[in-house]
Design a protein around this motif. Structure first.
Motif, PDB file in Angstrom:
ATOM      1  N   GLY A   1       0.836  -1.205   0.000  1.00 28.53           N
ATOM      2  CA  GLY A   1       0.000   0.000   0.000  1.00 28.53           C
ATOM      3  C   GLY A   1       0.864   1.247   0.000  1.00 28.53           C
TER       4      GLY A   1
ATOM      5  N   THR B   1       1.239   3.467   2.317  1.00 26.14           N
ATOM      6  CA  THR B   1       1.839   3.843   3.600  1.00 26.14           C
ATOM      7  C   THR B   1       3.290   3.391   3.777  1.00 26.14           C
TER       8      THR B   1
ATOM      9  N   GLY C   1      -0.149  -1.473   7.853  1.00 27.36           N
ATOM     10  CA  GLY C   1      -0.863  -0.246   7.529  1.00 27.36           C
ATOM     11  C   GLY C   1      -2.252  -0.359   8.152  1.00 27.36           C
ATOM     12  N   LEU C   2      -3.047   0.682   7.979  1.00 27.76           N
ATOM     13  CA  LEU C   2      -4.415   0.662   8.521  1.00 27.76           C
ATOM     14  C   LEU C   2      -5.363   1.111   7.422  1.00 27.76           C
ATOM     15  N   GLY C   3      -6.414   0.336   7.170  1.00 28.83           N
ATOM     16  CA  GLY C   3      -7.407   0.755   6.181  1.00 28.83           C
ATOM     17  C   GLY C   3      -8.223   1.917   6.716  1.00 28.83           C
TER      18      GLY C   3
ATOM     19  N   HIS D   1      -9.278  -1.717   8.751  1.00 29.18           N
ATOM     20  CA  HIS D   1      -8.757  -3.072   8.532  1.00 29.18           C
ATOM     21  C   HIS D   1      -7.247  -3.165   8.773  1.00 29.18           C
TER      22      HIS D   1
ATOM     23  N   GLY E   1      -4.072  -5.768   7.595  1.00 28.38           N
ATOM     24  CA  GLY E   1      -3.972  -6.701   6.487  1.00 28.38           C
ATOM     25  C   GLY E   1      -5.228  -6.461   5.666  1.00 28.38           C
TER      26      GLY E   1
ATOM     27  N   ARG F   1      -7.218   2.968  -7.262  1.00 32.07           N
ATOM     28  CA  ARG F   1      -6.161   3.770  -7.886  1.00 32.07           C
ATOM     29  C   ARG F   1      -4.978   2.925  -8.351  1.00 32.07           C
TER      30      ARG F   1
HETATM   31  P1  PGA Z   1      -2.630   2.375   2.170  1.00 33.11           P
HETATM   32  O1  PGA Z   1      -3.461   1.109   2.640  1.00 33.11           O
HETATM   33  O2  PGA Z   1      -1.286   2.246   2.793  1.00 33.11           O
HETATM   34  O3  PGA Z   1      -2.577   2.287   0.666  1.00 33.11           O
HETATM   35  O4  PGA Z   1      -3.383   3.569   2.653  1.00 33.11           O
HETATM   36  C1  PGA Z   1      -3.386   0.710   3.972  1.00 33.11           C
HETATM   37  C2  PGA Z   1      -4.203  -0.560   4.163  1.00 33.11           C
HETATM   38  O5  PGA Z   1      -5.166  -0.776   3.402  1.00 33.11           O
HETATM   39  O6  PGA Z   1      -3.888  -1.319   5.075  1.00 33.11           O
END
Ligand code: PGA
Length: 261
Positions: free
Chosen positions: A37, A39, A132-134, A138, A140, A167
């Motif tokens: 991702g 991040t 990372g964090l959605g 989320h 993972g 994207r």
């Molecule tokens: P991102 O996604 O780094 O593209 O914002 C983070 C994730 O979905 O865990």
């Protein structure tokens, strides 16, 4: 949980890079959990620079990626396999046999997921898991509602995540609905977690994960149960935290013996 707030994503990525590189230097055969991702991109670029200029040696490390899209092969431009090759694997001396990414083309998904878990166990477990964090909370690809006891398995993406990730896909190309992801219990079993979140689009998910109740509805909140987690944020991602001043004070006033960054 240690919450570290830096003014910019660049500075937070520098701290993350110091933590990851120190882990590798102290334990060259570390098992690293890797995220994809937007991040962690700077973190990987900084690790590549350290490899080139400071001799950071990844030759004995083992890696396990968090997730992959079902249906995408390693050469698909939006696959996480391709992402990792582009941003990290083709630039450092990781050993091919010790790189693991869920196989989006696995014919028998449950068997592949069980084998992935087995490989993590055989490697001795994950020493340091990068996360990372959605925007929906989320971890993972464990979407809201994922069992806190889950292991590597197939999951269905939320529309929000599919929109967030569109994207990375070509014009008119469908974002897959299904993914293979390490489970929340797989992540929780890592010896150390490093959660990175940058930008205002993450502020709500960060606040819910760090200061909200622990709930499967916010998978990031699982980390409140983890004994060794660092949360690295930029100011925008930290904007909705009610105890931001306290976290800042803690970070700026650590006893010398506790300063590990
Ligand atoms: P991102 O996604 O780094 O593209 O914002 C983070 C994730 O979905 O865990």
């Amino acid at each position: 949980m240690e919450v570290i707030i830096l003014p910019t994503a660049e500075e937070a990525s520098e701290v993350a890079t110091r933590l990851v590189s120190r882990q590798i230097r102290e334990k060259p055969d570390s098992v690293l959990g890797l995220a994809t991702g937007g991040t962690p991109k700077r973190l990987y670029e900084m690790l590549v620079r350290m490899h080139r200029e400071e001799g950071l040696d990844l030759g004995r490390a083992t890696t396990f990626n968090l997730d992959e899209y079902v249906g995408l092969g390693p050469d698909h431009p939006a696959s996480y396999h391709r992402f990792m090759v582009k941003y990290l694997f083709s630039h450092v001396n990781l050993t091919r046999e010790r790189i693991h990414i869920p196989d989006g083309l696995a014919a028998d998904v449950p068997a592949h997921c069980a084998a992935y878990e087995q490989s993590i166990r055989e490697a001795g477990g994950i020493d340091l898991q990068i996360l990372g964090l959605g925007s929906d909370g989320h971890l993972g690809f464990n979407e809201p509602g994922s069992s806190l006891a889950s292991r590597t398995r197939i999951k269905t993406l939320t529309e929000r995540t599919r929109n967030d990730n569109a994207r990375y896909f070509g014009e008119g190309e469908e974002v897959p609905h299904h993914v293979i992801t390490m489970g929340l219990a797989t992540i929780a079993a890592s010896r150390m977690c490093l959660l990175l979140a940058f930008g205002k689009a993450k502020a709500e998910a960060v606040a819910a994960s760090v200061e909200g109740p622990v709930t499967a509805s916010v998978p990031g909140s699982l980390l409140q149960f983890h004994p060794r987690t660092k949360v690295l944020l930029d100011t925008e991602a930290a904007a909705l935290l009610t105890r931001a001043d306290y976290y800042q004070w803690v970070y700026n006033n650590k006893p010398a013996w506790q300063t590990d960054l």
